[in-house]
Design a protein around this motif. Structure first.
Motif, PDB file in Angstrom:
ATOM      1  N   UNK A 252       0.997  -0.926   0.268  1.00  0.00           N
ATOM      2  CA  UNK A 252       0.189   0.391  -0.083  1.00  0.00           C
ATOM      3  C   UNK A 252       0.979   1.131  -0.161  1.00  0.00           C
ATOM      4  N   UNK A 253       0.534   2.619  -1.114  1.00  0.00           N
ATOM      5  CA  UNK A 253       0.985   3.554  -0.311  1.00  0.00           C
ATOM      6  C   UNK A 253       0.286   5.237  -0.659  1.00  0.00           C
ATOM      7  N   UNK A 254       0.970   5.195  -0.255  1.00  0.00           N
ATOM      8  CA  UNK A 254       0.261   6.599   0.782  1.00  0.00           C
ATOM      9  C   UNK A 254       0.836   8.233  -0.261  1.00  0.00           C
ATOM     10  N   UNK A 255      -0.077   8.934  -0.459  1.00  0.00           N
ATOM     11  CA  UNK A 255       0.688   9.857  -1.332  1.00  0.00           C
ATOM     12  C   UNK A 255       0.008  11.134  -1.066  1.00  0.00           C
ATOM     13  N   UNK A 256       0.791  12.322  -1.048  1.00  0.00           N
ATOM     14  CA  UNK A 256       0.762  13.726  -0.482  1.00  0.00           C
ATOM     15  C   UNK A 256      -0.171  14.070  -1.936  1.00  0.00           C
ATOM     16  N   UNK A 257      -0.885  14.618  -1.806  1.00  0.00           N
ATOM     17  CA  UNK A 257      -1.458  14.942  -3.124  1.00  0.00           C
ATOM     18  C   UNK A 257      -1.008  16.547  -3.466  1.00  0.00           C
ATOM     19  N   UNK A 336       6.715  11.271 -10.770  1.00  0.00           N
ATOM     20  CA  UNK A 336       6.915  11.023  -9.728  1.00  0.00           C
ATOM     21  C   UNK A 336       7.954  10.521  -9.558  1.00  0.00           C
ATOM     22  N   UNK A 337       9.461  11.247  -8.529  1.00  0.00           N
ATOM     23  CA  UNK A 337      10.961  10.293  -8.254  1.00  0.00           C
ATOM     24  C   UNK A 337      10.545  10.203  -7.137  1.00  0.00           C
ATOM     25  N   UNK A 338      11.032   8.156  -6.709  1.00  0.00           N
ATOM     26  CA  UNK A 338      10.550   8.010  -5.215  1.00  0.00           C
ATOM     27  C   UNK A 338      11.779   9.242  -4.761  1.00  0.00           C
ATOM     28  N   UNK A 339      11.398   9.652  -3.628  1.00  0.00           N
ATOM     29  CA  UNK A 339      12.531  10.614  -2.902  1.00  0.00           C
ATOM     30  C   UNK A 339      12.744   9.354  -1.770  1.00  0.00           C
ATOM     31  N   UNK A 340      13.665   9.958  -1.044  1.00  0.00           N
ATOM     32  CA  UNK A 340      14.401   9.273   0.021  1.00  0.00           C
ATOM     33  C   UNK A 340      13.797   9.403   1.250  1.00  0.00           C
ATOM     34  N   UNK A 341      13.137   9.935   1.167  1.00  0.00           N
ATOM     35  CA  UNK A 341      12.276  10.553   2.966  1.00  0.00           C
ATOM     36  C   UNK A 341      11.564   9.452   3.111  1.00  0.00           C
ATOM     37  N   UNK A 342      11.059   8.991   2.178  1.00  0.00           N
ATOM     38  CA  UNK A 342       9.494   7.808   2.024  1.00  0.00           C
ATOM     39  C   UNK A 342      10.084   6.831   3.393  1.00  0.00           C
ATOM     40  N   UNK A 343       8.498   6.910   4.183  1.00  0.00           N
ATOM     41  CA  UNK A 343       8.653   6.094   5.123  1.00  0.00           C
ATOM     42  C   UNK A 343       7.942   4.521   4.339  1.00  0.00           C
ATOM     43  N   UNK A 344       8.958   3.670   5.242  1.00  0.00           N
ATOM     44  CA  UNK A 344       8.657   2.319   5.192  1.00  0.00           C
ATOM     45  C   UNK A 344       7.436   1.779   6.131  1.00  0.00           C
ATOM     46  N   UNK A 345       6.716   0.767   5.982  1.00  0.00           N
ATOM     47  CA  UNK A 345       6.634  -0.158   7.747  1.00  0.00           C
ATOM     48  C   UNK A 345       5.764  -1.327   7.200  1.00  0.00           C
TER      49      UNK A 345
END
Length: 478
Positions: A252-257, A336-345
């Motif tokens: 699942x992924x959560x996007x900040x629109x 969108x390019x995935x950024x390093x600050x993405x949080x993985x849970x």
């Protein structure tokens, strides 16, 4: 970036289905969860500790979609058995059955006022039903392949649909015409929905993409490529600021629109994730997939602003409302390019003492159904088409006024139930339904025979009286 204390948290597992979860929805009051599955059953889970779960038996094939009515007093379900059913979400379970589609039905969606139901089918049509009259209203035909999903806009004036013909269409519910068309040359959308303000639509692509379109200016606003598998489902947070996606890549992924970026990747499922949905208040969301498990998450982020934004969105439900600051997303396509600050849970690694719910399950069998089919009269409803009893106007009535239905005993379900543990095997259910149908036919036949016997007796009595009169007359003459 959000702090660790605001990250989503997995709260509970629900286990009871015997096959993949295809669809789910949280009740408007946030106290129940409805799930649909390949095992042909619907299940209703209660969040109270030690509460029993209900399993609704009736569909004869995969259940593809489930949704609560806005008042929470009805459940609508779609199935590959070509029917749509309405259930009371408690132990009664009495249902009304709609038969109009000629192929598997893929989705159901209530309008925001609960008065209409839209259904999408592999017969290439979308059909709209009146909940007040319990009757078919009209069909929308323009798609040239299977329709996978159809959703009302928040104000009920539009319907958005997606199809395997690689198009997304916008329909006007007033004149029943297609007023807009978005096409894609790469893949088709598995799922599509309006944002809470009704100004944008988002699509879940089989080509692994998520796209956000502005329906006022017919423009692609954002284009996310964050998954490594097809995207199966999306759900808007009630604030409209966030979008959660479910994918066959198992995440699942959560996007900040507003910022146009990925903020969370959630890895609780094993195998493809087919469905995800925020609660009406946004404080919870649930997900389900091929691993037969239903995961309930607490959102945590954006809690402070959610209620105020939801109230503000409710004031802006008209399609012709002027743009609001919260509707202004980036005005150009956003690769969108995935950024390093993405949080993985990954809750399986981080949570040890997780509450796993395997409640006692009560099977709800409903044989007494009201069937509604598509008719040639598509204007005013005939009196004969009105359903009797509770289902005359389910969206306006309380759930306390319905007759009870057949119930089966409760039983504890293990984590991996075997076939012998199923309360009622599907073959037995089908046989019982067939027997009930035959009994109804026999009852009607006996009733007709009784009427004919009564008529025969009356005629015989008249003949005997006439004979007696003739005999008396002959005797008097002689």
């Amino acid at each position: 970036m959000a702090s660790a204390t605001e990250d989503p948290v997995l709260e509970r597992y629900f286990k009871g289905h015997k096959a993949a979860i295809t669809s789910l929805d949280l009740s408007p009051n946030g106290k129940q969860l409805a799930t649909a599955s390949w095992d042909t059953f619907l299940m209703l889970w209660n969040f109270k500790p030690h509460a029993r779960a209900y399993r609704y038996v009736g569909h004869k094939d995969v259940v593809t979609s489930v949704q609560f009515s806005p008042h929470g007093n009805l459940l609508a379900s779609a199935s590959r058995d070509r029917t749509v059913r309405l259930w009371i979400p408690d132990k009664r379970g009495k249902f009304s059955e709609f038969k109009a589609h000629t192929a598997p039905v893929r989705s159901v969606d209530f309008s925001a006022d609960g008065q209409f139901l839209a259904t999408a089918s592999e017969d290439k049509s979308i059909k709209v039903w009146s909940m007040y009259r319990q009757r078919f209203l009209y069909s929308l035909y323009r798609h040239t392949h299977w329709v996978r999903c159809a959703k009302f806009s928040p104000d009920g004036r539009l319907i958005v649909s997606c199809s395997e013909d690689k198009t997304i269409k916008i329909w006007d519910t007033t004149n029943k015409q297609c007023v807009n068309n978005f096409s894609d040359s790469v893949g088709f959308a598995n799922f599509v929905d309006f944002n809470p303000s009704g100004t944008c639509i988002a699509s879940a692509g089989s080509d692994q993409t998520v796209k956000v379109w502005d329906v006022r200016v017919n423009k692609l606003l954002q284009h996310y490529q964050v998954h490594s598998g097809g995207v199966n489902c999306i759900s808007f947070h009630p604030s409209g600021n966030y979008l959660i996606t479910a994918s066959s890549d198992g995440t699942l992924k959560i996007l900040d629109l507003l910022e146009g970026r990925l903020i969370y990747t959630l890895q609780g499922h094993t195998g493809p994730v087919f469905t995800v949905s925020f609660s009406k208040g946004g404080e919870l969301f649930a997900s389900g997939g091929a691993d037969t498990q239903v995961l309930l998450w607490r959102t945590n982020f954006d809690e402070l602003h959610c209620k105020g934004l939801t109230k503000r969105n409710l004031k802006r439900l008209h399609f012709d409302s002027p743009p609001h600051l919260l509707d202004i997303y980036p005005r150009t396509p956003h690769p969108h390019e995935e950024k390093v600050e993405t949080v993985e849970i990954n809750p399986k690694l981080e949570v040890i003492d997780l509450q796993i719910s395997t409640p006692p399950v009560m099977d709800i069998l409903s044989f007494d159904s009201t069937t509604t089919t598509e008719t040639s009269g598509r204007t005013l409803p005939d009196k004969g088409e009105e359903a009797c009893g509770y289902f005359l106007n389910p969206s306006l009535m309380s759930p306390e006024c319905s007759p009870t239905t057949t119930k089966k005993k409760t039983e504890d379900m293990s984590d991996l139930p075997c076939e012998s543990q199923r309360s009622i095997p599907l073959a037995v259910t089908d046989a019982l339904e067939h027997i009930m149908e035959q009994l109804n036919v026999l009852t009607q036949t006996v009733s007709i025979l009784e009427q004919r016997l009564t008529l025969t007796e009356d005629k015989l009595k008249d003949c005997l009286e006439n004979q007696q009169k003739l005999f008396s007359a002959v005797q008097q003459k002689s």
